[in-house]
Design a protein around this motif. Sequence first.
Motif, PDB file in Angstrom:
ATOM      1  N   UNK A   1     104.518 -95.745  17.842  1.00 50.98           N
ATOM      2  CA  UNK A   1     104.683 -94.673  18.829  1.00 50.98           C
ATOM      3  C   UNK A   1     104.883 -95.263  20.216  1.00 50.98           C
ATOM      4  N   UNK A   2     104.077 -96.253  20.566  1.00 49.13           N
ATOM      5  CA  UNK A   2     104.226 -96.914  21.868  1.00 49.13           C
ATOM      6  C   UNK A   2     105.598 -97.584  21.965  1.00 49.13           C
ATOM      7  N   UNK A   3     105.992 -98.296  20.912  1.00 51.22           N
ATOM      8  CA  UNK A   3     107.289 -98.988  20.928  1.00 51.22           C
ATOM      9  C   UNK A   3     108.440 -97.997  21.065  1.00 51.22           C
ATOM     10  N   UNK A   4     108.390 -96.906  20.335  1.00 51.61           N
ATOM     11  CA  UNK A   4     109.468 -95.914  20.405  1.00 51.61           C
ATOM     12  C   UNK A   4     109.477 -95.187  21.752  1.00 51.61           C
ATOM     13  N   UNK A   5     108.300 -94.991  22.338  1.00 49.40           N
ATOM     14  CA  UNK A   5     108.238 -94.377  23.665  1.00 49.40           C
ATOM     15  C   UNK A   5     108.904 -95.290  24.699  1.00 49.40           C
ATOM     16  N   UNK A   6     108.664 -96.588  24.583  1.00 50.64           N
ATOM     17  CA  UNK A   6     109.307 -97.543  25.496  1.00 50.64           C
ATOM     18  C   UNK A   6     110.824 -97.515  25.307  1.00 50.64           C
ATOM     19  N   UNK A   7     111.263 -97.503  24.054  1.00 49.36           N
ATOM     20  CA  UNK A   7     112.705 -97.428  23.771  1.00 49.36           C
ATOM     21  C   UNK A   7     113.288 -96.141  24.361  1.00 49.36           C
ATOM     22  N   UNK A   8     112.588 -95.024  24.174  1.00 50.10           N
ATOM     23  CA  UNK A   8     113.051 -93.743  24.717  1.00 50.10           C
ATOM     24  C   UNK A   8     113.180 -93.820  26.240  1.00 50.10           C
ATOM     25  N   UNK A   9     112.179 -94.367  26.897  1.00 49.93           N
ATOM     26  CA  UNK A   9     112.223 -94.464  28.362  1.00 49.93           C
ATOM     27  C   UNK A   9     113.369 -95.351  28.837  1.00 49.93           C
ATOM     28  N   UNK A  10     113.645 -96.409  28.093  1.00 48.34           N
ATOM     29  CA  UNK A  10     114.778 -97.276  28.447  1.00 48.34           C
ATOM     30  C   UNK A  10     116.087 -96.516  28.273  1.00 48.34           C
ATOM     31  N   UNK A  11     116.209 -95.774  27.174  1.00 45.52           N
ATOM     32  CA  UNK A  11     117.451 -95.046  26.901  1.00 45.52           C
ATOM     33  C   UNK A  11     117.728 -93.943  27.924  1.00 45.52           C
ATOM     34  N   UNK A  12     116.675 -93.318  28.457  1.00 49.86           N
ATOM     35  CA  UNK A  12     116.868 -92.225  29.427  1.00 49.86           C
ATOM     36  C   UNK A  12     116.681 -92.699  30.863  1.00 49.86           C
ATOM     37  N   UNK A  13     116.689 -94.008  31.059  1.00 49.61           N
ATOM     38  CA  UNK A  13     116.533 -94.600  32.400  1.00 49.61           C
ATOM     39  C   UNK A  13     115.269 -94.136  33.105  1.00 49.61           C
ATOM     40  N   UNK A  14     114.216 -93.902  32.356  1.00 57.16           N
ATOM     41  CA  UNK A  14     112.929 -93.532  32.941  1.00 57.16           C
ATOM     42  C   UNK A  14     112.828 -92.089  33.396  1.00 57.16           C
ATOM     43  N   UNK A  15     113.877 -91.304  33.210  1.00 57.02           N
ATOM     44  CA  UNK A  15     113.852 -89.900  33.614  1.00 57.02           C
ATOM     45  C   UNK A  15     113.369 -89.044  32.449  1.00 57.02           C
ATOM     46  N   UNK A  16     112.265 -88.360  32.629  1.00 58.08           N
ATOM     47  CA  UNK A  16     111.673 -87.551  31.573  1.00 58.08           C
ATOM     48  C   UNK A  16     111.954 -86.077  31.866  1.00 58.08           C
ATOM     49  N   UNK A  17     113.181 -85.638  31.569  1.00 63.91           N
ATOM     50  CA  UNK A  17     113.593 -84.266  31.861  1.00 63.91           C
ATOM     51  C   UNK A  17     113.065 -83.276  30.823  1.00 63.91           C
ATOM     52  N   UNK A  18     112.955 -83.716  29.587  1.00 64.71           N
ATOM     53  CA  UNK A  18     112.488 -82.824  28.527  1.00 64.71           C
ATOM     54  C   UNK A  18     111.362 -83.504  27.752  1.00 64.71           C
ATOM     55  N   UNK A  19     110.129 -83.326  28.209  1.00 67.81           N
ATOM     56  CA  UNK A  19     109.014 -83.984  27.527  1.00 67.81           C
ATOM     57  C   UNK A  19     108.836 -83.525  26.083  1.00 67.81           C
ATOM     58  N   UNK A  20     109.169 -82.273  25.783  1.00 66.54           N
ATOM     59  CA  UNK A  20     109.031 -81.782  24.410  1.00 66.54           C
ATOM     60  C   UNK A  20     110.007 -82.524  23.496  1.00 66.54           C
ATOM     61  N   UNK A  21     111.262 -82.642  23.928  1.00 66.27           N
ATOM     62  CA  UNK A  21     112.247 -83.371  23.137  1.00 66.27           C
ATOM     63  C   UNK A  21     111.834 -84.837  22.987  1.00 66.27           C
ATOM     64  N   UNK A  22     111.368 -85.436  24.068  1.00 67.39           N
ATOM     65  CA  UNK A  22     110.913 -86.830  24.015  1.00 67.39           C
ATOM     66  C   UNK A  22     109.793 -86.986  22.996  1.00 67.39           C
ATOM     67  N   UNK A  23     108.820 -86.074  23.027  1.00 62.27           N
ATOM     68  CA  UNK A  23     107.691 -86.141  22.101  1.00 62.27           C
ATOM     69  C   UNK A  23     108.170 -86.054  20.656  1.00 62.27           C
ATOM     70  N   UNK A  24     109.038 -85.083  20.371  1.00 60.92           N
ATOM     71  CA  UNK A  24     109.530 -84.891  19.001  1.00 60.92           C
ATOM     72  C   UNK A  24     110.296 -86.126  18.524  1.00 60.92           C
ATOM     73  N   UNK A  25     111.190 -86.642  19.357  1.00 62.13           N
ATOM     74  CA  UNK A  25     112.000 -87.800  18.966  1.00 62.13           C
ATOM     75  C   UNK A  25     111.131 -89.043  18.782  1.00 62.13           C
ATOM     76  N   UNK A  26     110.208 -89.288  19.704  1.00 61.46           N
ATOM     77  CA  UNK A  26     109.348 -90.472  19.620  1.00 61.46           C
ATOM     78  C   UNK A  26     108.464 -90.417  18.380  1.00 61.46           C
ATOM     79  N   UNK A  27     107.836 -89.280  18.116  1.00 62.33           N
ATOM     80  CA  UNK A  27     106.959 -89.161  16.938  1.00 62.33           C
ATOM     81  C   UNK A  27     107.782 -89.277  15.655  1.00 62.33           C
ATOM     82  N   UNK A  28     108.947 -88.633  15.608  1.00 62.94           N
ATOM     83  CA  UNK A  28     109.788 -88.718  14.407  1.00 62.94           C
ATOM     84  C   UNK A  28     110.262 -90.157  14.174  1.00 62.94           C
ATOM     85  N   UNK A  29     110.675 -90.836  15.239  1.00 59.70           N
ATOM     86  CA  UNK A  29     111.131 -92.225  15.096  1.00 59.70           C
ATOM     87  C   UNK A  29     109.986 -93.131  14.662  1.00 59.70           C
ATOM     88  N   UNK A  30     108.799 -92.935  15.237  1.00 60.66           N
ATOM     89  CA  UNK A  30     107.638 -93.753  14.865  1.00 60.66           C
ATOM     90  C   UNK A  30     107.235 -93.500  13.416  1.00 60.66           C
TER      91      UNK A  30
END
Length: 183
Positions: free
Chosen positions: A27-56
């Motif tokens: 989960x931590x690793x995928x969250x870091x990957x997500x933040x890198x992919x979105x350039x640190x901009x967290x516009x949709x935390x719900x989408x980020x949560x779903x994608x990170x948990x699903x990827x993990x």
Amino acid sequence: MLGFAAVRALQQWCVIVLVPKRLPGWTVAMAVVWLVLVDGELRSPVLAFVVVVAAAATATRLGTAIGWTLRPLGALRFVPFFVRASLLGGIDVIIRAVAPSRPLAPDFLTYRLRLDPQSVAATFFVYLVSLLPGTLSAEVGPDGMVVHVVDGARSNREDLQRLERRVAEVFGAELDEPKEARA
């Protein structure tokens, strides 16, 4: 009956995927990957949560299903090591190519793997050796591998051991005692 089967399948999936102790690391690793992919901009935390948990969950499940594990924290620690080794190796090769004071001294050395030769970690290691500047996996066999190096006088064996140790950390693999031979 179909509803019960679906609930049972979901329960089994949760037990298989969500219970393993590696899920928090993934989960931590995928969250870091997500933040890198979105350039640190967290516009949709719900989408980020779903994608990170699903990827993990998927990464955890895949690692279990194919018989090997990837240590997320080991993988995260590996990236700066590999980038640094690539940069330093590339600079060394460039200097040797243009500066007569540091000529090329190609050589072959035999390196005996300390990783299980049949493992995914050993395969990854062999490929990485060829990706690093100044080295090439020339031949791989049951007794180890032959590596072509641009400077036979350098401590290439120590560099290979360091790389192999890092790869072992990525996969959580055990290393045998070193058994080297000079070709």
